[in-house]
Write an enzyme that holds these catalytic residues in place. Structure first.
Site, mmCIF file in Angstrom:
data_model
loop_
_atom_site.group_PDB
_atom_site.id
_atom_site.type_symbol
_atom_site.label_atom_id
_atom_site.label_comp_id
_atom_site.label_asym_id
_atom_site.label_seq_id
_atom_site.Cartn_x
_atom_site.Cartn_y
_atom_site.Cartn_z
ATOM 1 N N SER A 133 1.012 -1.220 0.077
ATOM 2 C CA SER A 133 -0.059 -0.047 0.106
ATOM 3 C C SER A 133 1.105 1.185 -0.046
ATOM 4 C CB SER A 133 -0.976 -0.060 1.331
ATOM 5 O OG SER A 133 -2.285 0.943 0.975
ATOM 6 N N HIS A 175 -4.290 -0.724 -4.331
ATOM 7 C CA HIS A 175 -5.662 -0.588 -4.374
ATOM 8 C C HIS A 175 -6.360 -0.337 -5.301
ATOM 9 C CE1 HIS A 175 -5.173 -0.772 0.317
ATOM 10 N NE2 HIS A 175 -4.150 0.196 0.077
ATOM 11 N N GLU A 202 -5.446 -5.064 -4.806
ATOM 12 C CA GLU A 202 -5.330 -5.603 -3.413
ATOM 13 C C GLU A 202 -5.021 -7.151 -3.221
ATOM 14 O OE1 GLU A 202 -8.699 -4.379 -0.806
ATOM 15 O OE2 GLU A 202 -7.973 -2.306 -1.090
#
Lengths: 285, 285
Positions: A133, A175, A202
């Site tokens: 992330s 994401h 993800e």
């Protein structure tokens, strides 16, 4: 190190966030295995996260996967980045894992410090660097700091900032499927179509080996946008929030086991899948 | 009609939804102008909408734009599609506008009726057919009935159904940037990479002329996905919700005035923008 052999760079491993932490844990398991082929020492940098236990949680997972040493580096300020025990740990680590959170915490605290320099040097010498992330966004030279949602590119849809700089060949977004980020990735490429756009779903990671081959690991897709044949970008003259015109981008959607070579820019389907499809009587109706 | 001249097909005009209805109204104005070059007769089919006043609202807008006759066709059942006054109106119209709502209302009520046959025949003879949102989805042979959000393609992300069938060259999706629909459009193409994917942002229209040139009108972008050089699709063997592997798609992001030729598959930036960018000293840093 006293030998004449060229050092081989370690893997660069951006992860799209929300990787499996129980069950299959394919991504973390693969990272741990890479580090185990060395001395099995993993350092965790939880700086992106504002939560207390993020580092400890990863340490527990890696220990559970058989990693010999999983050390959390509690870097919470720029002065922490000069602490000798932190730098010593990085000098001995086989792999470093940067957790998720806010990539601007990473760039503002680590940028220009000895920790950043050591991460770059050690990666060149063979240490693997993974980030999930925010940790993934931070890995490259050109980092997406933040941006707007939406599939098509708009003039002010993205804000870029300098990142850690392990490579400048790619611009990473994470994401990807879940947060509708193609437009901001395209906007980033529209400025200067030098880099390759890598959009990570993800629970999906790009394992980028020393030979510049990217392999997909995990349950989602990686969207590769290759602007090398771009014929036109209107980015020089679009006004605020105008759509950007981009002509002749190449697009690959890659699933588990598929590869993309960052130098030759050739994509290949996972061998096992490619064989199953070619062997099928139902390949195309 | 007794002459030997080949009839010239009318424009096919999918609109991404939420087109301007006050202010500039570029899309509706352009459609009205096309019809005005004939006798200025526009028929409105509000069948997709469940609201009472949708048709009347468009009739008012077109009248305000100077259209000579704007007639709402109140088709609310399959039997309405056989009414002589409805078919007469379509036979005399210069253009038809299908409103937004639910494309399954259009396909279930119009599919296979005399209205659908007349729309196809009259478009071949020169009548322009525009549709916004659900009305846009319905125009083509392969219609996206519904699907899931997300940027990357997944095995069951889209449900296709037969549409009106004015063309089978393209698959249309709308509200494209706003509703995160690249993944479902790619999934539709992954089944059979014959068609070209056209993703329309809101307030954005594709004016597809009789020579198969698509021109962008409105304030957003059109995302063109051209799979003609596709090297691989894993669609034959993916399981439910698995990501789909697609290698070597071509992607164009087109803004106002840009064009794409559906036959040659060549994209071109709007001339005025292309000139401004090439003439700029700041084209690339």
């Amino acid at each position: 190190m006293g030998t004449t052999a060229e050092p081989v760079r370690g893997y660069i491993i951006p992860v799209g966030g929300a990787e499996e932490k129980i069950g299959d844990v394919a991504i973390l398991r693969r990272f741990a295995a890479l580090c185990d082929s060395g001395a099995g020492r993993v350092a965790i940098i939880p700086t992106a996260s504002a939560l207390e236990d993020t580092g400890a949680r990863y340490a527990e997972i890696f220990t559970g996967l058989g990693t010999r040493e999983a050390i959390v580096l509690p870097i919470e300020s720029r002065s922490d980045c000069a602490r000798p025990e932190v730098l010593d740990t990085l000098d001995r680590a086989d792999g470093v894992f940067l957790t998720g959170g806010n990539q601007l915490r990473l760039s503002t605290m680590l940028g220009g410090t000895e920790v950043a320099k050591t991460l770059r040097r050690r990666n060149r010498e063979g240490m693997h660097v993974a980030g999930t992330s925010a940790g993934a966004a931070f890995l490259c030279e050109h980092m997406i700091a933040f941006g707007k949602e939406g599939a098509s590119p708009r003039a002010r849809a993205v804000t870029l900032a300098p990142g850690l700089g392990l490579t400048n060949r790619i611009i990473i977004d994470q994401h990807f499927r879940q947060r509708d980020r193609l437009g901001r990735l395209l906007t980033a490429l529209a400025y200067n179509p030098f880099a390759i756009g890598i959009g990570l779903d993800e629970n999906t990671a790009a394992f980028i080996g020393p030979d510049e081959t990217l392999e997909v690991v995990g349950g989602g897709a990686i969207t590769v946008v290759d602007p090398s044949d771009l014929q036109f970008s209107s980015m020089a003259r679009v006004r605020k929030n105008d759509p950007v015109c981009l002509i002749n981008l190449k697009l690959h959607l890659l699933d588990r086991g598929s590869t993309f070579h960052l130098h030759t820019r050739v994509a290949a389907a996972a061998l096992v899948i490619a064989e199953r499809v070619s062997g099928s009587h139902h390949a195309y109706p």
